[in-house]
Design a protein around this motif. Sequence first.
Motif, short mmCIF file in Angstrom:
data_model
loop_
_atom_site.label_atom_id
_atom_site.label_comp_id
_atom_site.label_asym_id
_atom_site.label_seq_id
_atom_site.Cartn_x
_atom_site.Cartn_y
_atom_site.Cartn_z
N HIS A 105 -64.95 -22.23 -53.38
CA HIS A 105 -63.62 -22.09 -53.97
C HIS A 105 -63.48 -20.76 -54.71
O HIS A 105 -62.94 -20.72 -55.82
CB HIS A 105 -63.35 -23.24 -54.95
CG HIS A 105 -63.60 -24.60 -54.40
ND1 HIS A 105 -63.19 -24.98 -53.15
CD2 HIS A 105 -64.22 -25.68 -54.95
CE1 HIS A 105 -63.55 -26.25 -52.95
NE2 HIS A 105 -64.18 -26.69 -54.03
N ARG A 106 -63.94 -19.67 -54.11
CA ARG A 106 -63.94 -18.40 -54.82
C ARG A 106 -62.58 -17.70 -54.80
O ARG A 106 -62.44 -16.64 -55.40
CB ARG A 106 -65.01 -17.49 -54.22
CG ARG A 106 -66.44 -17.99 -54.52
CD ARG A 106 -66.77 -17.90 -56.00
NE ARG A 106 -67.95 -18.65 -56.36
CZ ARG A 106 -69.20 -18.21 -56.25
NH1 ARG A 106 -69.44 -17.03 -55.72
NH2 ARG A 106 -70.21 -18.96 -56.63
N SER A 107 -61.57 -18.27 -54.12
CA SER A 107 -60.21 -17.73 -54.18
C SER A 107 -59.35 -18.65 -55.05
O SER A 107 -59.64 -19.85 -55.19
CB SER A 107 -59.59 -17.62 -52.78
OG SER A 107 -59.29 -18.91 -52.25
N LEU A 108 -58.28 -18.08 -55.62
CA LEU A 108 -57.39 -18.88 -56.46
C LEU A 108 -56.75 -20.01 -55.65
O LEU A 108 -56.54 -21.12 -56.17
CB LEU A 108 -56.31 -18.00 -57.07
CG LEU A 108 -56.78 -17.03 -58.17
CD1 LEU A 108 -55.63 -16.13 -58.60
CD2 LEU A 108 -57.32 -17.80 -59.38
N SER A 146 -64.24 -14.84 -61.77
CA SER A 146 -65.16 -13.74 -61.47
C SER A 146 -66.53 -13.90 -62.12
O SER A 146 -67.42 -13.07 -61.89
CB SER A 146 -64.54 -12.41 -61.93
OG SER A 146 -64.36 -12.39 -63.34
N TYR A 147 -66.73 -14.95 -62.90
CA TYR A 147 -68.00 -15.11 -63.61
C TYR A 147 -69.14 -15.43 -62.64
O TYR A 147 -69.04 -16.37 -61.84
CB TYR A 147 -67.88 -16.22 -64.66
CG TYR A 147 -69.13 -16.43 -65.48
CD1 TYR A 147 -69.49 -15.55 -66.48
CD2 TYR A 147 -69.95 -17.53 -65.23
CE1 TYR A 147 -70.64 -15.74 -67.23
CE2 TYR A 147 -71.10 -17.74 -65.99
CZ TYR A 147 -71.44 -16.84 -66.98
OH TYR A 147 -72.58 -17.05 -67.73
N PRO A 148 -70.25 -14.70 -62.70
CA PRO A 148 -71.38 -14.93 -61.79
C PRO A 148 -72.29 -16.05 -62.30
O PRO A 148 -73.39 -15.80 -62.83
CB PRO A 148 -72.09 -13.58 -61.78
CG PRO A 148 -71.83 -13.02 -63.14
CD PRO A 148 -70.46 -13.49 -63.54
N THR A 149 -71.87 -17.29 -62.12
CA THR A 149 -72.58 -18.44 -62.70
C THR A 149 -74.05 -18.47 -62.31
O THR A 149 -74.93 -18.62 -63.17
CB THR A 149 -71.90 -19.75 -62.28
OG1 THR A 149 -70.52 -19.73 -62.67
CG2 THR A 149 -72.58 -20.95 -62.92
N GLU A 150 -74.33 -18.34 -61.03
CA GLU A 150 -75.73 -18.42 -60.59
C GLU A 150 -76.58 -17.32 -61.20
O GLU A 150 -77.71 -17.58 -61.65
CB GLU A 150 -75.78 -18.34 -59.06
CG GLU A 150 -75.19 -19.56 -58.37
CD GLU A 150 -75.06 -19.34 -56.88
OE1 GLU A 150 -75.91 -19.86 -56.13
OE2 GLU A 150 -74.11 -18.64 -56.47
N LEU A 197 -53.39 -18.07 -67.74
CA LEU A 197 -53.44 -17.05 -66.69
C LEU A 197 -54.22 -15.81 -67.12
O LEU A 197 -54.77 -15.09 -66.28
CB LEU A 197 -52.02 -16.66 -66.28
CG LEU A 197 -51.23 -17.78 -65.59
CD1 LEU A 197 -49.80 -17.34 -65.34
CD2 LEU A 197 -51.89 -18.22 -64.29
N THR A 198 -54.29 -15.59 -68.45
CA THR A 198 -55.12 -14.48 -68.94
C THR A 198 -56.60 -14.74 -68.68
O THR A 198 -57.35 -13.84 -68.30
CB THR A 198 -54.89 -14.27 -70.45
OG1 THR A 198 -53.53 -13.86 -70.67
CG2 THR A 198 -55.83 -13.21 -71.02
N GLU A 199 -57.02 -15.99 -68.88
CA GLU A 199 -58.44 -16.32 -68.76
C GLU A 199 -58.84 -16.78 -67.37
O GLU A 199 -60.04 -16.81 -67.05
CB GLU A 199 -58.80 -17.40 -69.79
CG GLU A 199 -58.75 -16.91 -71.23
CD GLU A 199 -59.66 -15.72 -71.46
OE1 GLU A 199 -60.86 -15.80 -71.15
OE2 GLU A 199 -59.16 -14.68 -71.94
N LEU A 200 -57.88 -17.13 -66.52
CA LEU A 200 -58.21 -17.61 -65.18
C LEU A 200 -59.04 -16.60 -64.38
O LEU A 200 -60.07 -16.98 -63.78
CB LEU A 200 -56.94 -18.00 -64.43
CG LEU A 200 -57.13 -18.58 -63.03
CD1 LEU A 200 -58.00 -19.83 -63.06
CD2 LEU A 200 -55.76 -18.88 -62.39
N PRO A 201 -58.67 -15.32 -64.32
CA PRO A 201 -59.52 -14.37 -63.58
C PRO A 201 -60.91 -14.20 -64.18
O PRO A 201 -61.86 -13.87 -63.46
CB PRO A 201 -58.71 -13.07 -63.61
CG PRO A 201 -57.76 -13.21 -64.74
CD PRO A 201 -57.44 -14.66 -64.81
#
Length: 272
Positions: free
Chosen positions: A150-153, A197-201, A189-193
């Motif tokens: 789910h890497r796209s909005l 984009s956070y690299p969890t792994e 919407l400010t925090e959604l990107p």
Amino acid sequence: MAWPRARKDIALQSADVEANGFQGRILWSDGTPAPGLEAAAGAAAPAYILIHGIGVSHRYLRRLHGQLAAVAPTYSLDLPGFAATPKPGRQLSVADYGAFIAQVLKASGISSYILVGHSMGVQFAIEAALYAPGQAQRVVLMGPVVDSRHRSLRRQGLALFLDALLRESASSNWLVVSDYFRCGPRWYLTELPVMMSYPTELRLAGINVPVLVLRGSHDQVAGDDWSLRLSRVVQQGSFVEIARAGHVVQHLRPRLVADAIKSWAARPTGAS
């Protein structure tokens, strides 16, 4: 200390907290020492720290809070910009939130804890653990985002919609949607990107304490392959599925989630 019996919904006390110029809120129930008291730092067991995800608040964690508070000091947080707390003047990174959490807990006299994050709260918990590795004894990642599918909005939004439609209860949907309104679309919407984009792994790989990855078996947002893979990123990783629950597993199955967390927390370091 004699801990109160577990209840589904509990009354919580709250106090405003501040760090790095950002304001939030910490909440606790009867039987848990108020933040700042010596008892908070001197508790025999690590405290549980519950961390919500994007757009929401402590409210959808309240049932789990009640279960965990029956056995150990437990605190929930409302993070800056969410739950009608003051909106920061700029976009905050996940690392900003992690630093906020760690600094607030230190200022509150809570020096040993188990971080329990849900959804984007998983990302916040990872960063808080990296910021204060000596204080975070263990980390629980519930419904971790963002699944590699789910890497796209569009894909993430569809997964959330399907989960709410097919897997959640009316009460959990009401809590989430009403909190979205309290947060407001601008900050969401400010925090959604930032979340997307956070690299969890990559960031999780730096954690050196035991980690539990937990999901509902019907979770449309955090899939089983993704969640299992995360549990294998760290040396001391464990994985648990809760049957017949979706993304907001801690609201629908609070006792089962708490039992899984407590059982895992009681294991010696190194067990998986």
